[in-house]
Design a protein around this motif. Structure first.
Motif, PDB file in Angstrom:
ATOM      1  N   LEU A 163       0.806  -1.224   0.000  1.00  0.00           N
ATOM      2  CA  LEU A 163       0.000   0.000   0.000  1.00  0.00           C
ATOM      3  C   LEU A 163       0.836   1.270   0.000  1.00  0.00           C
ATOM      4  O   LEU A 163       0.442   2.277  -0.591  1.00  0.00           O
ATOM      5  CB  LEU A 163      -0.934   0.030   1.219  1.00  0.00           C
ATOM      6  N   ALA A 164       1.991   1.232   0.673  1.00  0.00           N
ATOM      7  CA  ALA A 164       2.714   2.481   0.890  1.00  0.00           C
ATOM      8  C   ALA A 164       4.160   2.230   1.288  1.00  0.00           C
ATOM      9  O   ALA A 164       4.539   1.115   1.652  1.00  0.00           O
ATOM     10  CB  ALA A 164       2.025   3.300   1.980  1.00  0.00           C
ATOM     11  N   THR A 165       4.946   3.305   1.232  1.00  0.00           N
ATOM     12  CA  THR A 165       6.282   3.334   1.821  1.00  0.00           C
ATOM     13  C   THR A 165       6.205   4.240   3.036  1.00  0.00           C
ATOM     14  O   THR A 165       5.706   5.374   2.951  1.00  0.00           O
ATOM     15  CB  THR A 165       7.317   3.873   0.823  1.00  0.00           C
ATOM     16  N   ILE A 166       6.693   3.747   4.163  1.00  0.00           N
ATOM     17  CA  ILE A 166       6.464   4.423   5.437  1.00  0.00           C
ATOM     18  C   ILE A 166       7.771   4.508   6.213  1.00  0.00           C
ATOM     19  O   ILE A 166       8.453   3.494   6.416  1.00  0.00           O
ATOM     20  CB  ILE A 166       5.412   3.653   6.268  1.00  0.00           C
ATOM     21  N   THR A 217      -3.999   0.132   9.200  1.00  0.00           N
ATOM     22  CA  THR A 217      -2.829   0.310  10.060  1.00  0.00           C
ATOM     23  C   THR A 217      -3.275   0.419  11.509  1.00  0.00           C
ATOM     24  O   THR A 217      -4.232   1.122  11.813  1.00  0.00           O
ATOM     25  CB  THR A 217      -2.047   1.579   9.647  1.00  0.00           C
ATOM     26  N   GLY A 218      -2.540  -0.271  12.389  1.00  0.00           N
ATOM     27  CA  GLY A 218      -2.924  -0.301  13.802  1.00  0.00           C
ATOM     28  C   GLY A 218      -2.263   0.781  14.636  1.00  0.00           C
ATOM     29  O   GLY A 218      -2.068   0.590  15.850  1.00  0.00           O
ATOM     30  N   ALA A 219      -1.907   1.896  14.021  1.00  0.00           N
ATOM     31  CA  ALA A 219      -1.298   3.028  14.725  1.00  0.00           C
ATOM     32  C   ALA A 219      -1.559   4.275  13.893  1.00  0.00           C
ATOM     33  O   ALA A 219      -1.796   4.185  12.686  1.00  0.00           O
ATOM     34  CB  ALA A 219       0.208   2.810  14.894  1.00  0.00           C
ATOM     35  N   PRO A 220      -1.501   5.444  14.499  1.00  0.00           N
ATOM     36  CA  PRO A 220      -1.721   6.674  13.724  1.00  0.00           C
ATOM     37  C   PRO A 220      -0.635   6.883  12.683  1.00  0.00           C
ATOM     38  O   PRO A 220       0.532   6.534  12.894  1.00  0.00           O
ATOM     39  CB  PRO A 220      -1.648   7.777  14.803  1.00  0.00           C
ATOM     40  N   LEU A 221      -1.039   7.463  11.556  1.00  0.00           N
ATOM     41  CA  LEU A 221      -0.112   7.764  10.472  1.00  0.00           C
ATOM     42  C   LEU A 221      -0.058   9.262  10.251  1.00  0.00           C
ATOM     43  O   LEU A 221      -1.075   9.972  10.357  1.00  0.00           O
ATOM     44  CB  LEU A 221      -0.564   7.114   9.164  1.00  0.00           C
ATOM     45  N   ARG A 222       1.141   9.773   9.936  1.00  0.00           N
ATOM     46  CA  ARG A 222       1.282  11.110   9.367  1.00  0.00           C
ATOM     47  C   ARG A 222       1.575  10.934   7.887  1.00  0.00           C
ATOM     48  O   ARG A 222       2.126   9.928   7.470  1.00  0.00           O
ATOM     49  CB  ARG A 222       2.438  11.883  10.047  1.00  0.00           C
TER      50      ARG A 222
END
Length: 208
Positions: free
Chosen positions: A169-172, A197-202
């Motif tokens: 889905l993404a690069t984080i 995702t099991g945590a907040p994302l910026r």
């Protein structure tokens, strides 16, 4: 995913590729990049087989996948291989994972399931020995549970070791303030990623 990892590794780097999805990254490098690939079973200077090239049963990587050596490549004792891993000689290690926490903790050796065999291999050595640890994995488990979590529930391979994560889905990036999305797979939205995702994302406003 493998191509995205390959594009982010600078020419001339020394890189270990873990078992599973990470071993496919080698398929996306070209000889002119002079990236030196290490395999923990005792290879330095590993490359993929060329189209039509006959495999040599005596030259396989840690995943038992047939490979070959670049000009100047070598193979050696397992103890020497682990000295490379533990001695800080690898610029990057690309590993698979069961879970990664928002603080960069890595869990990839045990599912804490008595019916499944644990398999630590050299993961702990790579997690602390490489200068940067990249993780390449599916964003969720087969039953849809997040692999990117606030806190790992599985036994840790290393604490605070992961630098960047590549998923379907993404690069984080793992930052001091948690997960930051630096790239999205085409067609994937911010909501898609956050919901899985099991945590907040910026989200990096300057992401590609």
């Amino acid at each position: 995913m493998a191509r995205a990892v390959a594009e982010d590794v600078p020419a001339g780097s020394y890189v270990n590729l873990g078992i599973g999805l990470p071993v496919t990254v080698v398929d996306h490098w070209t000889p002119d990049q002079e990236i030196v690939v290490h395999s923990e079973n005792g290879i330095l200077g590993m490359r993929s087989l060329a189209d039509g090239e006959e495999p040599d049963p005596d030259i396989v990587n840690a995943a038992k996948r047939p490979v070959q050596l670049v000009t100047g490549g070598s193979y050696f004792h397992h103890a020497d291989s682990f000295a490379i891993m533990r001695g800080g000689h690898l610029d990057y290690s690309v590993l698979g994972a069961y879970e990664v926490s928002a603080t960069g903790d890595l869990a990839n050796w045990s599912l804490a399931d008595p019916t499944r065999a644990d398999a630590v291999g050299g993961a702990m050595d790579l997690a602390v020995g490489a200068k940067r640890v990249y993780v390449l994995m599916d964003h969720t488990t087969r039953d849809g549970r997040p692999r990117l979590v606030e806190t790992c529930s599985l036994p840790l391979t290393g604490a605070g070791v992961v630098t960047r994560i590549y998923t379907d889905l993404a690069t984080i990036d793992v930052t001091p303030t948690g997960f930051c999305v630096v790239d999205l797979v085409p067609g994937v939205t911010e909501t898609d990623v956050q919901d899985r995702t099991g945590a907040p994302l910026r989200f990096d406003p300057h992401r590609s």
